[in-house]
Scaffold this motif. Structure first.
Motif, PDB file in Angstrom:
ATOM      1  N   MET A  52       0.836  -1.200   0.000  1.00 17.99           N
ATOM      2  CA  MET A  52       0.000   0.000   0.000  1.00 17.99           C
ATOM      3  C   MET A  52       0.874   1.254   0.000  1.00 17.99           C
ATOM      4  N   PHE A  88      -8.588  -1.599   7.611  1.00 13.00           N
ATOM      5  CA  PHE A  88      -7.979  -0.319   7.985  1.00 13.00           C
ATOM      6  C   PHE A  88      -8.391   0.120   9.381  1.00 13.00           C
ATOM      7  N   ASN A  92     -13.995   1.560   6.628  1.00  9.97           N
ATOM      8  CA  ASN A  92     -14.220   2.265   5.368  1.00  9.97           C
ATOM      9  C   ASN A  92     -15.101   1.481   4.400  1.00  9.97           C
ATOM     10  N   PHE A  94     -17.697   0.850   1.559  1.00  9.41           N
ATOM     11  CA  PHE A  94     -18.037   1.688   0.418  1.00  9.41           C
ATOM     12  C   PHE A  94     -19.469   2.186   0.581  1.00  9.41           C
ATOM     13  N   PRO A  95     -19.786   3.323  -0.027  1.00 12.28           N
ATOM     14  CA  PRO A  95     -21.158   3.847   0.073  1.00 12.28           C
ATOM     15  C   PRO A  95     -22.107   3.064  -0.822  1.00 12.28           C
ATOM     16  N   TYR A 104     -17.835  -6.822  -3.698  1.00  6.36           N
ATOM     17  CA  TYR A 104     -16.921  -5.979  -4.487  1.00  6.36           C
ATOM     18  C   TYR A 104     -15.646  -6.716  -4.881  1.00  6.36           C
ATOM     19  N   ARG A 157     -15.533  -8.130   3.997  1.00  7.65           N
ATOM     20  CA  ARG A 157     -15.186  -7.737   2.630  1.00  7.65           C
ATOM     21  C   ARG A 157     -13.780  -8.235   2.281  1.00  7.65           C
TER      22      ARG A 157
ATOM     23  N   ARG B 171     -10.568   9.440   0.701  1.00  5.48           N
ATOM     24  CA  ARG B 171      -9.469   8.627   0.179  1.00  5.48           C
ATOM     25  C   ARG B 171      -9.600   7.168   0.606  1.00  5.48           C
ATOM     26  N   GLU B 172     -10.245   6.946   1.753  1.00  5.40           N
ATOM     27  CA  GLU B 172     -10.396   5.585   2.282  1.00  5.40           C
ATOM     28  C   GLU B 172     -11.120   4.654   1.299  1.00  5.40           C
ATOM     29  N   TYR B 173     -12.045   5.219   0.517  1.00  8.21           N
ATOM     30  CA  TYR B 173     -12.769   4.369  -0.440  1.00  8.21           C
ATOM     31  C   TYR B 173     -11.814   3.829  -1.486  1.00  8.21           C
ATOM     32  N   TYR B 174     -10.965   4.731  -1.973  1.00  6.72           N
ATOM     33  CA  TYR B 174      -9.995   4.316  -2.983  1.00  6.72           C
ATOM     34  C   TYR B 174      -9.045   3.273  -2.403  1.00  6.72           C
ATOM     35  N   GLU B 175      -8.545   3.563  -1.207  1.00 15.77           N
ATOM     36  CA  GLU B 175      -7.591   2.645  -0.575  1.00 15.77           C
ATOM     37  C   GLU B 175      -8.233   1.286  -0.314  1.00 15.77           C
ATOM     38  N   GLY B 176      -9.492   1.330   0.165  1.00 14.64           N
ATOM     39  CA  GLY B 176     -10.205   0.075   0.408  1.00 14.64           C
ATOM     40  C   GLY B 176     -10.309  -0.755  -0.852  1.00 14.64           C
ATOM     41  N   ALA B 177     -10.555  -0.084  -1.964  1.00 11.67           N
ATOM     42  CA  ALA B 177     -10.719  -0.815  -3.224  1.00 11.67           C
ATOM     43  C   ALA B 177      -9.399  -1.409  -3.696  1.00 11.67           C
ATOM     44  N   ALA B 187     -10.911   0.788  -9.183  1.00 11.91           N
ATOM     45  CA  ALA B 187     -11.118   1.546  -7.948  1.00 11.91           C
ATOM     46  C   ALA B 187     -11.758   2.898  -8.269  1.00 11.91           C
ATOM     47  N   ALA B 190     -15.457   2.066 -10.258  1.00 10.29           N
ATOM     48  CA  ALA B 190     -16.471   1.296  -9.535  1.00 10.29           C
ATOM     49  C   ALA B 190     -16.654   1.756  -8.099  1.00 10.29           C
ATOM     50  N   THR B 191     -15.773   2.607  -7.609  1.00  7.10           N
ATOM     51  CA  THR B 191     -15.891   3.019  -6.207  1.00  7.10           C
ATOM     52  C   THR B 191     -15.939   4.538  -6.061  1.00  7.10           C
ATOM     53  N   ALA B 195     -19.355   7.067  -5.813  1.00  9.78           N
ATOM     54  CA  ALA B 195     -19.520   7.797  -4.557  1.00  9.78           C
ATOM     55  C   ALA B 195     -19.719   9.288  -4.803  1.00  9.78           C
ATOM     56  N   TYR B 285     -21.498  11.698   2.683  1.00 13.68           N
ATOM     57  CA  TYR B 285     -20.912  10.374   2.545  1.00 13.68           C
ATOM     58  C   TYR B 285     -21.008   9.578   3.833  1.00 13.68           C
ATOM     59  N   SER B 287     -21.110   8.874   7.980  1.00 21.13           N
ATOM     60  CA  SER B 287     -20.259   9.366   9.064  1.00 21.13           C
ATOM     61  C   SER B 287     -18.817   8.978   8.828  1.00 21.13           C
TER      62      SER B 287
END
Lengths: 248, 287
Positions: A52, A88, A92, A94-95, A104, A157, B171-177, B187, B190-191, B195, B285, B287
């Protein structure tokens, strides 16, 4: 059997050296905890295990990380991250719906069949011990859930792509004690199937759940060994000072 | 002393704020006071749905249906052309653009927003109209020309608002993906982009507002025939151009009907703004 090996690893953010000659073995089907004060490099270390840190500009890495004896630099980065999953610090999800969150990863890796996805979602939520709470709310947004539930969604996930190693970067630091207890219990059951690396701020947590502990200070590993030995007979003066609360 | 200065400044700010409110109120009063009686005289449905616009005939007909259709056509055309280009540009700027290139592209787009519409009109007249005349036939003064031109004109709005919406995604969404083994493309598309959907929709709505209200550039390239067109290569007249073309010599009911056209346009804009604020409120987005 060591699942991952870190050999002579140095890591720089620009001119700043964040990790200094780290050597570490991460045994399979055990829980390895990284502890240490803020800024000691433990989070940097765990992010190195699934690359990462590649996302951070100016980050330079020397040395080697091996997964099953093979350098992770030689693996395709997306394949590596499929094999080495991550949870993390801040939940986090996703929405999107609970279902789509879990699906996903499998979708990313080419699973299209509805029946198969249904199975994966159910199994992952069960493994993350949250199926009973959420089985009737799979189509609801994951953002409406509590922090503890969100974090278990994130664990589910990560499990949905069937990783071999699960990295957890302070997974309970944003959670209340009850959610924390649930996640700790969950992590202890997961080690049967997964190799787990957990970064924690909380020494008691390391004592409660981990098999191996590594203590980081100023980017170096001061001491590492089995958790029982580490906390009862620390070899290094600094370890003793840290675990007895003299600093940190 | 300080208290007095504070009170004085308070009054100054209040008056400044009042100016815009008064302006809106006066415009509304003027529009409705002049437009509604004209509509009533013509007949509300005859006005809205009448196919024939012939204010100088005797008896005259005041149907603005062709203009409503015209406005909708060129706006839809602008959206079809401007939205894909604009949204993709925004994604590029937010997630792909190297810093060096960004320093060139971003000011260029901001410059695009600052060009006066009459200059756009000239560009359309000298470049787009002849191009369409040569390669697609017809006179070139057409829905298509107006759509292309408006599509370019709404780009800065769409790009600017969409880009900020995409950048505002945690940024967490991108990192999660990517931590799940997703490629950068997956990422992002699709993410991160999903959003940002409500912000992107908001940019489109602002673009619609800009396109439907544009007058100068449209009048120069759209042909301005007051009839329901049957092809995108035919000329068309929009509500805005209807007003600007005839206001100079109109009097009596003709004049009233043009103001009433403004009322209808105003109602369209109000609905668009309403939609915009609803979407804006939904942009959170969690909480």
């Amino acid at each position: 059997m060591d699942k991952m090996m870190v050999k002579n690893l140095d890591l720089y953010y620009g001119d700043f050296q964040a990790l200094d000659d780290v050597n570490l073995a991460i045994p399979e089907n055990q829980i390895t905890a990284f502890i240490g004060p803020s800024g000691c490099g433990k989070s940097t270390m765990i992010k190195t295990l699934n690359r990462m840190n590649d996302l951070i500009e100016g980050c330079k890495i020397e040395g080697e990380v091996l997964l099953d004896g093979k350098s992770i630099q030689e693996l395709d980065v997306n394949t590596l991250r499929k094999r080495v999953g991550m949870v993390f610090q801040k939940p986090n999800p996703f929405p999107m719906s609970v279902y789509d969150n879990i699906a996903y990863g499998p979708r990313t890796h080419g699973v299209r069949s509805k029946a198969k996805l249904d199975d994966i979602v159910e199994k992952s939520l069960m493994d993350a011990a949250i199926w009973d709470e959420l089985k009737d709310r799979l189509k609801k947004s994951a953002l409406g859930l509590s922090g503890g539930q969100q974090q278990r969604i994130c664990i589910a996930r990560a499990l949905a792509i069937q990783p071999e190693v699960l990295l957890m970067d302070e997974p309970t630091s944003a959670l209340d004690p009850i959610s924390t207890a649930k996640i700790e219990e969950l992590v202890s059951t997961l080690k049967k199937e997964y190799t787990i690396v957990i970064v924690t701020h909380n020494m008691q947590q390391a004592v409660r759940i981990s098999d191996q502990t590594a203590f980081f200070l100023h980017g170096q590993i001061v001491e590492h060994g089995t958790t029982a030995q580490f906390f009862s007979i620390p070899q290094d003066k600094r370890t003793e000072d840290y675990i007895t609360g003299r600093f940190g | 002393m300080t208290m007095q200065v504070e009170k004085l400044m308070h009054a100054v700010f209040f008056i400044a704020a009042l100016v815009s409110i008064i302006a809106v109120a006066l415009i509304c009063i003027f529009l409705f006071a002049n437009g509604i009686p004209a509509m009533r005289e013509i007949g509300f449905l005859d006005f809205l749905l009448g196919q024939r616009w012939a204010p100088m005939n005797s008896p005259p007909s005041f149907g603005i249906f062709p203009m409503i259709v015209g406005s909708i056509y060129v706006t839809a055309g602008a959206i079809i052309i401007g939205v894909p280009v604009g949204v993709l540009t925004a994604i590029f700027l937010a997630k792909y653009c190297p810093a060096k290139l960004y320093r060139v592209v971003k000011p260029a787009i901001q410059l695009l927003a600052g060009i006066p519409s009459v200059v756009y009109g000239f560009f359309g007249l000298m470049v787009i109209v002849p191009f369409i005349r040569t390669y697609l036939g017809g006179s070139g003064y057409s829905i298509l020309s107006a759509s292309i031109l408006l599509g370019i004109m709404i780009l800065p709005t769409i790009i600017g608002v969409s880009e900020s919406a995409i950048r505002a995604v945690p940024r967490e969404y991108y990192e999660g993906a990517v931590a799940l083994g997703a490629t950068h493309e997956r990422a992002v598309f699709a993410t991160v982009v999903p959003a940002a959907t409500s912000g992107i929709l908001a940019s489109i709505i602002l673009g619609v507002g800009r396109a439907i209200g544009e007058t100068m550039a449209v009048v120069m390239v759209a042909g301005n025939q007051a009839r329901v067109p049957s092809s995108i290569l035919q000329g068309v007249r929009t509500m805005t151009t209807n007003v600007v073309l005839e206001m100079g010599y109109a009097y009596g009911l003709h004049r009233g009907s043009l103001i009433a056209t403004g009322v209808i346009l105003f109602v369209f804009i109000l609905m668009i703004n309403l939609l915009f604020s609803v979407l804006k409120r939904r942009t959170n987005y969690g909480s």
